[in-house]
Write an enzyme that holds these catalytic residues in place. Structure first.
Site, PDB file in Angstrom:
ATOM      1  N   SER A  15     -18.045  -9.850  -6.198  1.00 51.45           N
ATOM      2  CA  SER A  15     -18.615  -8.546  -6.516  1.00 51.45           C
ATOM      3  C   SER A  15     -18.153  -8.082  -7.893  1.00 51.45           C
ATOM      4  O   SER A  15     -17.264  -8.685  -8.500  1.00 51.45           O
ATOM      5  CB  SER A  15     -18.204  -7.497  -5.462  1.00 51.45           C
ATOM      6  N   LEU A  17     -17.280  -7.168 -11.637  1.00 51.28           N
ATOM      7  CA  LEU A  17     -17.205  -7.946 -12.873  1.00 51.28           C
ATOM      8  C   LEU A  17     -17.247  -9.438 -12.579  1.00 51.28           C
ATOM      9  O   LEU A  17     -17.886 -10.207 -13.303  1.00 51.28           O
ATOM     10  CB  LEU A  17     -15.922  -7.595 -13.632  1.00 51.28           C
ATOM     11  N   ASP A  36     -12.373 -15.477  -3.440  1.00 52.92           N
ATOM     12  CA  ASP A  36     -12.426 -14.058  -3.117  1.00 52.92           C
ATOM     13  C   ASP A  36     -12.055 -13.873  -1.651  1.00 52.92           C
ATOM     14  O   ASP A  36     -12.175 -14.808  -0.850  1.00 52.92           O
ATOM     15  CB  ASP A  36     -13.843 -13.520  -3.370  1.00 52.92           C
ATOM     16  N   ASP A  59      -6.566 -15.493  -1.377  1.00 49.64           N
ATOM     17  CA  ASP A  59      -5.645 -14.449  -1.822  1.00 49.64           C
ATOM     18  C   ASP A  59      -4.944 -15.003  -3.054  1.00 49.64           C
ATOM     19  O   ASP A  59      -4.230 -16.004  -2.969  1.00 49.64           O
ATOM     20  CB  ASP A  59      -4.649 -14.146  -0.703  1.00 49.64           C
ATOM     21  N   CYS A  86     -10.707 -12.216 -12.198  1.00 47.88           N
ATOM     22  CA  CYS A  86     -11.193 -10.837 -12.100  1.00 47.88           C
ATOM     23  C   CYS A  86     -10.647 -10.115 -10.871  1.00 47.88           C
ATOM     24  O   CYS A  86     -10.946  -8.936 -10.666  1.00 47.88           O
ATOM     25  CB  CYS A  86     -12.725 -10.812 -12.041  1.00 47.88           C
ATOM     26  N   TYR A 171      -0.584   0.265 -11.655  1.00 42.88           N
ATOM     27  CA  TYR A 171      -1.746  -0.373 -12.269  1.00 42.88           C
ATOM     28  C   TYR A 171      -1.513  -0.640 -13.752  1.00 42.88           C
ATOM     29  O   TYR A 171      -1.732  -1.755 -14.243  1.00 42.88           O
ATOM     30  CB  TYR A 171      -2.970   0.516 -12.073  1.00 42.88           C
ATOM     31  N   LYS A 175      -1.048  -4.372 -15.475  1.00 46.95           N
ATOM     32  CA  LYS A 175      -2.021  -4.826 -16.471  1.00 46.95           C
ATOM     33  C   LYS A 175      -1.371  -5.047 -17.834  1.00 46.95           C
ATOM     34  O   LYS A 175      -1.777  -5.934 -18.592  1.00 46.95           O
ATOM     35  CB  LYS A 175      -3.171  -3.821 -16.577  1.00 46.95           C
ATOM     36  N   THR A 206     -18.641  -0.590 -11.531  1.00 48.91           N
ATOM     37  CA  THR A 206     -18.341  -1.568 -10.497  1.00 48.91           C
ATOM     38  C   THR A 206     -18.288  -0.863  -9.146  1.00 48.91           C
ATOM     39  O   THR A 206     -18.288   0.369  -9.082  1.00 48.91           O
ATOM     40  CB  THR A 206     -16.997  -2.252 -10.764  1.00 48.91           C
TER      41      THR A 206
END
Length: 263
Positions: A15, A17, A36, A59, A86, A171, A175, A206
């Site tokens: 799903s 990106l 996924d 995973d 992604c 997050y 990143k 998204t």
């Protein structure tokens, strides 16, 4: 590196990106293994796109499950030429809540484990597969000097790595860690002719965005200088295919954000 007849592992490819990347690669004649957790949408994509796509439930924090996805690519397509990672999650929590209670450490750690450790896990196993293929198929001496483009690893960071907001400690830091992986991995893998790149997307349309209120979405769109809208997943995918094709792109992080700077 051309995409046609080459094979890529796309994590989070069922799903958002990742799905856009899968479609773009297949459209250019490439082959994809989707890794996924969402089996139903992943298998539906395989059924739609045909024989050049496989699905593996995966995973990305599990060495065994990522290795199984790599093995599937080797068995189905004869090996891998790269990966586009992604898969990721967004953990939102403040360091202190309104009553000054501390954040949950497990939630923070989960975000770092999936976004950062998971990216490293995918990179190490994909790089090993590519390096072994090179070793088995050719003389590997002086690969860098011969400018042989043998593989490419593309990770996904976020503008939060640079412009982290309140509540984004997990997050943003995870990143930022993905950003920090880019150059050392590119330098290390140069001897194999494997490039490493990172894309830092801004606000994109998204499935994650479907969960936020319409007013919040409008505010995000208004904050983008130009074009004044959310990014489209196919625009992310276009950058991925360009990175694959352009052998001089290596060791760099590209912001894809319409010039937005979060404050």
């Amino acid at each position: 590196m051309q995409i046609q007849q080459h094979s890529f592992l796309v994590t989070g490819g069922a799903s958002g990106l990742g799905e856009a990347v899968v479609r773009a690669i297949v459209n250019e004649g490439g082959k994809v293994v989707i890794a996924d957790l969402n089996e139903s949408t992943g298998q539906a994509l395989v059924d739609e796109l045909g024989d050049n796509v496989r699905f593996v439930r995966c995973d990305i924090t599990s060495g065994e499950e990522v290795q199984a996805a790599v093995n599937k690519a080797e068995e189905a397509f004869g090996g891998l030429q790269g990966s586009i990672n992604c898969a990721g999650i967004a953990v939102v929590q403040k360091l202190l809540d309104r009553e000054n209670n501390p954040a949950e450490l497990d939630a923070f750690s989960r975000g770092v484990n999936i976004n950062l450790v998971g990216s490293f896990n995918v990179a190490r196993l994909v790089a090993a597969s590519i390096a072994k293929r090179i070793t088995n198929n050719s003389d590997t001496e002086n690969v860098a000097e011969k400018n042989t483009d043998n593989g490419v690893i593309i990770n996904t960071a976020s503008i939060a790595a640079f412009d982290g907001q309140v509540g984004q400690a997990s997050y943003a830091s995870s990143k930022a860690g993905v950003v920090g992986l880019t150059l050392p991995l590119a330098r290390e893998l140069a001897r194999h002719g494997i490039r490493v790149m990172t894309i830092a997307p801004g606000v994109f349309a998204t499935p994650m965005m479907d969960t936020i209120p319409e007013k919040a979405r409008e505010q995000l769109e208004a904050g983008v200088p130009y074009p004044k809208r959310l990014g489209a997943p196919n625009e992310f995918a276009k950058l991925v295919t360009h990175i694959i094709d352009n052998a001089y792109l290596n060791g760099e992080v590209i912001r894809l954000d319409g010039a937005i700077r979060m404050v």
